[in-house]
Motif scaffolding. Structure first.
Motif, PDB file in Angstrom:
ATOM      1  N   PRO A 114       0.816  -1.222   0.000  1.00  0.00           N
ATOM      2  CA  PRO A 114       0.000   0.000   0.000  1.00  0.00           C
ATOM      3  C   PRO A 114       0.843   1.262   0.000  1.00  0.00           C
ATOM      4  CG  PRO A 114      -0.830  -1.600   1.589  1.00  0.00           C
ATOM      5  CD  PRO A 114       0.482  -2.130   1.077  1.00  0.00           C
ATOM      6  N   GLY A 115       0.571   2.140  -0.952  1.00  0.00           N
ATOM      7  CA  GLY A 115       1.258   3.417  -1.006  1.00  0.00           C
ATOM      8  C   GLY A 115       2.699   3.339  -1.461  1.00  0.00           C
ATOM      9  N   LYS A 116       3.099   2.253  -2.070  1.00  0.00           N
ATOM     10  CA  LYS A 116       4.503   2.101  -2.449  1.00  0.00           C
ATOM     11  C   LYS A 116       4.923   3.124  -3.478  1.00  0.00           C
ATOM     12  CE  LYS A 116       7.749  -1.301  -4.310  1.00  0.00           C
ATOM     13  NZ  LYS A 116       7.907  -2.686  -4.795  1.00  0.00           N
ATOM     14  N   ASN A 117       4.079   3.360  -4.460  1.00  0.00           N
ATOM     15  CA  ASN A 117       4.452   4.258  -5.552  1.00  0.00           C
ATOM     16  C   ASN A 117       3.888   5.663  -5.379  1.00  0.00           C
ATOM     17  OD1 ASN A 117       5.753   2.092  -6.874  1.00  0.00           O
ATOM     18  ND2 ASN A 117       3.798   1.414  -7.757  1.00  0.00           N
ATOM     19  N   THR A 118       2.934   5.831  -4.475  1.00  0.00           N
ATOM     20  CA  THR A 118       2.284   7.132  -4.340  1.00  0.00           C
ATOM     21  C   THR A 118       2.747   7.891  -3.109  1.00  0.00           C
ATOM     22  OG1 THR A 118       0.436   6.160  -3.104  1.00  0.00           O
ATOM     23  CG2 THR A 118       0.230   6.247  -5.505  1.00  0.00           C
ATOM     24  N   GLY A 119       3.411   7.264  -2.190  1.00  0.00           N
ATOM     25  CA  GLY A 119       3.795   7.911  -0.949  1.00  0.00           C
ATOM     26  C   GLY A 119       2.686   7.938   0.077  1.00  0.00           C
ATOM     27  N   ALA A 120       1.503   7.428  -0.254  1.00  0.00           N
ATOM     28  CA  ALA A 120       0.378   7.385   0.680  1.00  0.00           C
ATOM     29  C   ALA A 120       0.482   6.150   1.567  1.00  0.00           C
ATOM     30  CB  ALA A 120      -0.941   7.388  -0.085  1.00  0.00           C
ATOM     31  N   ARG A 121      -0.283   6.180   2.635  1.00  0.00           N
ATOM     32  CA  ARG A 121      -0.279   5.074   3.572  1.00  0.00           C
ATOM     33  C   ARG A 121      -1.698   4.552   3.743  1.00  0.00           C
ATOM     34  NH1 ARG A 121       2.305   8.766   7.993  1.00  0.00           N
ATOM     35  NH2 ARG A 121       1.180  10.214   6.647  1.00  0.00           N
ATOM     36  N   ALA A 122      -1.792   3.365   4.300  1.00  0.00           N
ATOM     37  CA  ALA A 122      -3.096   2.762   4.553  1.00  0.00           C
ATOM     38  C   ALA A 122      -3.401   2.833   6.042  1.00  0.00           C
ATOM     39  CB  ALA A 122      -3.118   1.310   4.079  1.00  0.00           C
ATOM     40  N   LEU A 123      -4.680   3.004   6.372  1.00  0.00           N
ATOM     41  CA  LEU A 123      -5.096   3.000   7.762  1.00  0.00           C
ATOM     42  C   LEU A 123      -5.038   1.571   8.299  1.00  0.00           C
ATOM     43  CD1 LEU A 123      -8.133   5.469   7.751  1.00  0.00           C
ATOM     44  CD2 LEU A 123      -5.995   5.748   9.022  1.00  0.00           C
ATOM     45  N   ASP A 124      -4.365   1.408   9.429  1.00  0.00           N
ATOM     46  CA  ASP A 124      -4.222   0.075  10.007  1.00  0.00           C
ATOM     47  C   ASP A 124      -5.378  -0.283  10.931  1.00  0.00           C
ATOM     48  OD1 ASP A 124      -1.813  -0.265   8.700  1.00  0.00           O
ATOM     49  OD2 ASP A 124      -0.628   0.532  10.376  1.00  0.00           O
ATOM     50  N   CYS A 125      -6.182   0.669  11.331  1.00  0.00           N
ATOM     51  CA  CYS A 125      -7.258   0.411  12.278  1.00  0.00           C
ATOM     52  C   CYS A 125      -8.580   0.194  11.545  1.00  0.00           C
ATOM     53  CB  CYS A 125      -7.394   1.570  13.266  1.00  0.00           C
ATOM     54  SG  CYS A 125      -7.791   3.153  12.492  1.00  0.00           S
ATOM     55  N   ASP A 126      -9.556  -0.348  12.256  1.00  0.00           N
ATOM     56  CA  ASP A 126     -10.900  -0.502  11.706  1.00  0.00           C
ATOM     57  C   ASP A 126     -11.593   0.856  11.689  1.00  0.00           C
ATOM     58  OD1 ASP A 126     -11.496  -3.561  11.415  1.00  0.00           O
ATOM     59  OD2 ASP A 126     -10.419  -3.341  13.319  1.00  0.00           O
ATOM     60  N   VAL A 127     -12.412   1.064  10.662  1.00  0.00           N
ATOM     61  CA  VAL A 127     -13.046   2.370  10.456  1.00  0.00           C
ATOM     62  C   VAL A 127     -14.536   2.169  10.213  1.00  0.00           C
ATOM     63  CG1 VAL A 127     -13.050   4.488   9.098  1.00  0.00           C
ATOM     64  CG2 VAL A 127     -10.915   3.256   9.446  1.00  0.00           C
ATOM     65  N   LEU A 128     -15.345   2.986  10.895  1.00  0.00           N
ATOM     66  CA  LEU A 128     -16.783   3.054  10.665  1.00  0.00           C
ATOM     67  C   LEU A 128     -17.093   4.402  10.035  1.00  0.00           C
ATOM     68  CD1 LEU A 128     -19.746   2.117  11.006  1.00  0.00           C
ATOM     69  CD2 LEU A 128     -19.685   3.078  13.316  1.00  0.00           C
ATOM     70  N   LEU A 129     -17.582   4.382   8.794  1.00  0.00           N
ATOM     71  CA  LEU A 129     -17.942   5.606   8.072  1.00  0.00           C
ATOM     72  C   LEU A 129     -19.456   5.759   8.072  1.00  0.00           C
ATOM     73  CD1 LEU A 129     -15.576   5.277   4.966  1.00  0.00           C
ATOM     74  CD2 LEU A 129     -15.184   6.615   7.039  1.00  0.00           C
ATOM     75  N   MET A 130     -19.941   6.950   8.438  1.00  0.00           N
ATOM     76  CA  MET A 130     -21.379   7.201   8.518  1.00  0.00           C
ATOM     77  C   MET A 130     -21.721   8.529   7.854  1.00  0.00           C
ATOM     78  SD  MET A 130     -22.245   6.005  12.439  1.00  0.00           S
ATOM     79  CE  MET A 130     -20.835   6.881  13.121  1.00  0.00           C
ATOM     80  N   ALA A 131     -22.845   8.526   7.151  1.00  0.00           N
ATOM     81  CA  ALA A 131     -23.361   9.751   6.526  1.00  0.00           C
ATOM     82  C   ALA A 131     -24.844   9.572   6.255  1.00  0.00           C
ATOM     83  CB  ALA A 131     -22.618  10.070   5.229  1.00  0.00           C
ATOM     84  N   GLY A 132     -25.600  10.664   6.341  1.00  0.00           N
ATOM     85  CA  GLY A 132     -27.013  10.619   6.008  1.00  0.00           C
ATOM     86  C   GLY A 132     -27.226  10.623   4.501  1.00  0.00           C
ATOM     87  N   ASP A 133     -28.344  10.068   4.071  1.00  0.00           N
ATOM     88  CA  ASP A 133     -28.578  10.010   2.622  1.00  0.00           C
ATOM     89  C   ASP A 133     -28.882  11.373   2.022  1.00  0.00           C
ATOM     90  OD1 ASP A 133     -31.020  10.357   3.758  1.00  0.00           O
ATOM     91  OD2 ASP A 133     -32.008   8.688   2.754  1.00  0.00           O
ATOM     92  N   ASN A 134     -29.170  12.377   2.864  1.00  0.00           N
ATOM     93  CA  ASN A 134     -29.357  13.747   2.394  1.00  0.00           C
ATOM     94  C   ASN A 134     -28.206  14.657   2.811  1.00  0.00           C
ATOM     95  OD1 ASN A 134     -31.967  13.191   1.262  1.00  0.00           O
ATOM     96  ND2 ASN A 134     -32.817  13.265   3.326  1.00  0.00           N
ATOM     97  N   SER A 135     -27.079  14.076   3.181  1.00  0.00           N
ATOM     98  CA  SER A 135     -25.935  14.863   3.628  1.00  0.00           C
ATOM     99  C   SER A 135     -25.273  15.576   2.453  1.00  0.00           C
ATOM    100  CB  SER A 135     -24.912  13.966   4.327  1.00  0.00           C
ATOM    101  OG  SER A 135     -23.717  14.665   4.601  1.00  0.00           O
ATOM    102  N   PRO A 136     -24.850  16.829   2.635  1.00  0.00           N
ATOM    103  CA  PRO A 136     -24.117  17.505   1.555  1.00  0.00           C
ATOM    104  C   PRO A 136     -22.712  16.940   1.349  1.00  0.00           C
ATOM    105  CG  PRO A 136     -24.185  18.887   3.513  1.00  0.00           C
ATOM    106  CD  PRO A 136     -25.068  17.711   3.794  1.00  0.00           C
ATOM    107  N   HIS A 137     -22.255  16.069   2.252  1.00  0.00           N
ATOM    108  CA  HIS A 137     -20.915  15.495   2.164  1.00  0.00           C
ATOM    109  C   HIS A 137     -20.947  14.016   1.769  1.00  0.00           C
ATOM    110  CE1 HIS A 137     -19.829  19.174   4.306  1.00  0.00           C
ATOM    111  NE2 HIS A 137     -20.732  18.855   5.216  1.00  0.00           N
TER     112      HIS A 137
END
Length: 476
Positions: free
Chosen positions: A355-378
């Motif tokens: 992960p990120g070998k050629n781009t310099g980016a890294r990967a998140l090692d922890c578990d992630v919960l993503l939440m958003a409303g269906d009418n959210s502007p984001h």
């Protein structure tokens, strides 16, 4: 109109009727035989009697319903409630880049949850209502919540340019858990422009608000002060971006992240233009209607603003307690954010990849919960964020019938999702939905008996301490 007496020769009975329309007689009475005439006349009279009886019954029922109604004046929605429902301790922690106000909720011997708020909000307006929600109480028995406020964003904060001078710059600071000295702050007597150095007596009072990366590094002194070795992050908007940056730089200290409306990319031209106007208005020292409307859209989305008047009115009132100049600095820092260096690098077929070998980016090692409303502007930004994280460690939840702030609009759904997420990590393994329902029923009964506080708490038991912490990583 007629008033007459009709005699039926066949039965020798007299039927008296009053005020009978000629039209009704001609329509309902046939004059072929005397018995038919009498039967029809009786049916007309009976129908009229039934109409009068139904009318009197309707009037009687209306009187009964009105007498059973007790008019009560509606109370406006607030974030405060029973003073004993929430107990918070507040500490002012000095770091090399400014002062952080941290509110502690719960037993500090429990596992730690650290929250970080969005622009225009603080720990009260962003998280206090949700963590005081009835369904969250069985979960909070197993955790201690540390609410971090960005510099100058708490209620009643002074303008950062007029920040008070701190005391003895050479005084050591002790860790509250171990009593060990965690560092010294060097004394500065000449004016300086280094934002990494604290302002002391005799130094220049100009304040440089930290960047998003610097705000993430300011979490380290908080961990030092409370002796926290690792934690679960819970952030919204700008706070979610800050916690993600900290997780990328210090993966060993973050067990998991719960993120709401997190943006991984830089600000676009449209966002930059709106925020530029907002900071210009806010730096003038007042909260204008233009800025209020933008912040409400940023938090909730247009559909919620148009439909949920009670919630929107409450948050309009909370804007009066935020320092406009400090908010302008926070918005400016968020607008100038860099893209998150997080990348999902899936190996191609037959090719091993890092992960990120050629781009310099890294990967998140922890578990992630993503939440958003269906009418959210984001919502689109959250989809982009989800595409950057390892799918085996990500739980993506789009909440139906909800705008941009699910913590206030759908707290029961967020609570269930957060509980299941924690159980997947090994926390609260024996907690079931049955216990949540029992706790909810008990709270309802207490509220009916007058013993409950309505679920939303206020701050009590507040203490203020002003330690000075050198910004270096502690041995946790």
């Amino acid at each position: 109109m007629y008033s007459s007496v009709v005699v039926c020769s066949s039965s020798n009975s007299i039927v008296e009727f009053l005020s009978l329309n000629q039209l009704d007689i001609e329509k309902n009475i046939t004059m072929n035989t005397e018995p038919n005439f009498c039967d029809c006349l009786c049916s007309v009279l009976m129908s009229r009697r039934n109409k009068r009886k139904r009318k009197r019954m309707a009037e009687k029922l209306t009187d009964i319903e009105l007498t059973g109604i007790i008019l009560e004046e509606t109370k406006p929605r607030t974030l405060g409630g029973d003073p004993s429902s929430v107990l918070l301790q507040e500490d002012d922690i000095e770091t090399g880049r400014g002062t952080l106000r941290v509110a502690v909720q719960g037993d500090r011997s429990k596992a730690a949850i650290i929250t970080y708020h969005d622009i225009g909000l603080n720990h009260v307006t962003n998280f206090q209502g949700f963590f005081s929600y009835g369904d969250m109480q069985p979960i909070l028995r197993h955790f201690c919540v540390y609410h971090i406020n960005a510099p100058g964003q708490h209620d009643g904060a002074l303008p950062l340019m007029q920040r008070q001078e701190i005391g003895d710059p050479k005084a050591p600071v002790s860790n509250q858990e171990t009593g060990d000295t965690v560092g010294l702050t060097p004394q500065l007597t000449e004016p300086h422009d280094d934002p990494a150095m604290p302002l002391v007596k005799g130094a220049d009072k100009r304040y440089h608000f930290p960047s998003m990366d610097e705000l993430s590094e300011m979490i380290l002194p908080v961990l030092q002060f409370y002796g926290i070795k690792h934690f679960i992050g819970f952030g919204m908007g700008a706070g979610a971006n800050i916690l993600t940056r900290f997780a990328l730089n210090h993966p060993e200290k973050v067990d998991a992240l719960a993120l709401v409306n997190c943006t991984a990319s830089v600000s676009g031209w449209t966002e930059w233009g709106w925020q530029k106007l907002n900071t210009w208005y806010l730096k003038s020292g007042s909260m204008t209607g233009f800025t209020e409307d933008y912040l409400l859209w940023h938090w909730f989305g247009q559909k919620t603003v148009d439909q949920n008047y009670d919630l929107v009115r409450m948050y309009r009132d909370t804007m009066k307690h935020i320092n406009p100049h400090n908010l302008a600095l926070f918005i400016e820092s968020y607008t100038k954010r860099t893209a998150l260096a997080v990348h999902r690098d899936l190996p191609k077929l037959g090719v091993k990849s890092t992960p990120g070998k050629n781009t310099g980016a890294r990967a998140l090692d922890c578990d992630v919960l993503l939440m958003a409303g269906d009418n959210s502007p984001h919502l689109d930004a959250m989809v982009d964020m989800n595409s950057r994280i390892d799918p085996s460690k990500t739980s993506w939840m789009k909440i139906s019938d909800c705008g941009g702030m699910p913590l206030e609009e759908a707290p029961e759904k967020v609570c269930d999702a957060f509980r299941l997420f924690l159980q997947g990590l090994g926390y609260v393994p024996f907690m079931s939905q049955t216990k949540i329902m029992e706790s909810r029923s008990a709270a309802s009964r207490a509220s009916l008996l007058g013993a409950g506080g309505g679920g939303r708490g206020s701050i009590t038991g507040t203490t203020h301490q002003t330690p000075v912490v050198q910004e270096q990583e502690a041995e946790c």
